[in-house]
Design an enzyme around this catalytic site. Structure first.
Site, PDB file in Angstrom:
ATOM      1  N   ASP A  94       0.822  -1.211   0.000  1.00 23.82           N
ATOM      2  CA  ASP A  94       0.000   0.000   0.000  1.00 23.82           C
ATOM      3  C   ASP A  94       0.856   1.260   0.000  1.00 23.82           C
ATOM      4  O   ASP A  94       2.068   1.214   0.187  1.00 23.82           O
ATOM      5  CB  ASP A  94      -0.892   0.043   1.258  1.00 23.82           C
ATOM      6  N   TYR A 149       5.476 -10.033   6.947  1.00 23.44           N
ATOM      7  CA  TYR A 149       5.561  -8.574   7.093  1.00 23.44           C
ATOM      8  C   TYR A 149       6.070  -8.251   8.488  1.00 23.44           C
ATOM      9  O   TYR A 149       5.894  -9.043   9.416  1.00 23.44           O
ATOM     10  CB  TYR A 149       4.181  -7.928   6.941  1.00 23.44           C
TER      11      TYR A 149
END
Length: 362
Positions: A94, A149
């Site tokens: 993102d 992540y």
């Protein structure tokens, strides 16, 4: 013309001719399917994925494609139509999100010193750290069986809302860290995460996601401020899912929401789940366990593992990713500002409850 000018001119013509010659050589090279290991600092970019035809929102892929064309790895028209080079990214990070181990797959001409040439046309906060040949049908998105992540945050995010906290002075105690880890561990397994993204209904089968591990590491101090890193490994993640998973745990630890909200959020009702800032999120690595078992030792292809590149990855994170997160946090106070919005969220009422109240008031 004076002789020296003439000399300059002939040198320039020679250089142009050399470049054209190199370009002709490149055109003769066969195209091969490869993967590139990428690291980048995402600040100032609108995510990874290119929006062809939209120049106002700059993405990481805009810079990458431009470097691929300029270095002679791909013809110019492949930059305009990425399908022509079978381009696929492993994860669409993102806006503002960084990566230490993003993988893209594509067909290129394998020119000499290819990594050096691509990197010469990239800004220093985007680096290609490795390259491997893969099977012709390889697709980095479909063949990836897990993604890891990390999320780096200042530990004062976990301070209870009723305590007056000085950000610089706050240090996370052992008991709070244990509670954070107990809550993060609840996410392990398969759950319905429809409340952790937009555009997914509670009965959408694709909202079910499998989380392999999630934990917060020991805190450390950088420039007088204490930080901690949360790691999460899952099969795949939806837009904003990780930020909302972390946002909900922060809301519980700070005393805004009851622990029972986690179970409720996996049920069918709509639950108000806050979304932590994007700044600290980093795509650490992507996993190709099935592909490696099948092709990693077939004598033709290498396993998609990057042990030799680990040091380069660590150096890049220290140089570009961590300083960006720390400095931006100090200057823009994204976590502080976001924490101030938690009191606005309604963690108790559900959509069902709101409808019942509306009926009663009528």
């Amino acid at each position: 013309e004076r002789p020296e000018e003439n000399g300059h001119q002939s040198k320039r013509l020679k250089r142009d001719a050399d470049e054209e010659g190199a370009e002709d050589q490149n055109k003769k090279l066969p195209k091969r399917k490869i993967v590139l290991l990428m690291a980048y600092s995402g600040k100032g970019y609108h995510g990874m994925q290119r929006n062809v035809g939209s120049s106002q929102f700059k993405t990481i892929e805009d810079d990458l494609v431009s470097a691929l064309v300029q270095s002679g790895c791909i013809p110019e028209n492949h930059g305009e139509d990425m399908k022509k080079m079978s381009f696929q990214r492993c994860a669409r990070t993102d806006k503002g999100v960084s990566a230490a181990g993003q993988i893209v797959s594509l067909k290129v001409r394998l020119i000499d010193d290819i990594l050096e040439k691509i990197n010469n046309h990239l800004p220093s906060h985007i680096r290609i750290l490795g390259l491997k040949r893969v099977t012709g049908g390889f697709n980095s998105k479909n063949k990836c069986d897990a993604r890891t992540y990390s999320y780096m945050l200042p530990t004062f995010a976990f301070a209870h809302k009723d305590h007056d906290v000085q950000e610089e002075v706050y240090r996370l105690d052992k008991g709070t860290l244990e509670r954070v880890n107990k809550l993060l561990a609840c996410y392990k397994g398969t759950h319905n995460f429809h409340n952790f993204t937009s555009q997914k209904g509670p009965r959408d089968p694709s909202a079910k996601r499998y989380i392999m591990e999630m934990y917060c590491g020991e805190p450390f101090v950088r420039e007088n401020m204490e930080f901690a890193v949360i790691k999460v490994k899952g099969q795949s993640f939806m837009m904003h899912q990780i930020r909302k998973m972390i946002g909900l745990v922060i809301a519980i630890v700070k005393g805004y929401a009851a622990e029972s909200i986690m179970e409720r959020s996996w049920g069918e009702e709509k639950v108000d789940v806050p979304k932590a800032p994007g700044l600290g999120l980093v795509l650490e690595r992507v996993h190709f366990e099935k592909y490696n078992r099948r092709f990693g030792n077939d004598g033709l292809h290498e396993p998609l593992e990057w042990t030799e590149e680990e040091e380069k990855i660590a150096v890049f994170k220290e140089q570009y990713i961590y300083p960006t997160i720390i400095n931006t946090e100090r200057e823009e106070k994204s976590m502080v500002n976001w924490l101030n919005t938690l009191s606005i969220h309604d963690f108790n009422s559900s959509a069902v409850g709101i409808q019942a109240n509306n009926k009663n008031s009528k």
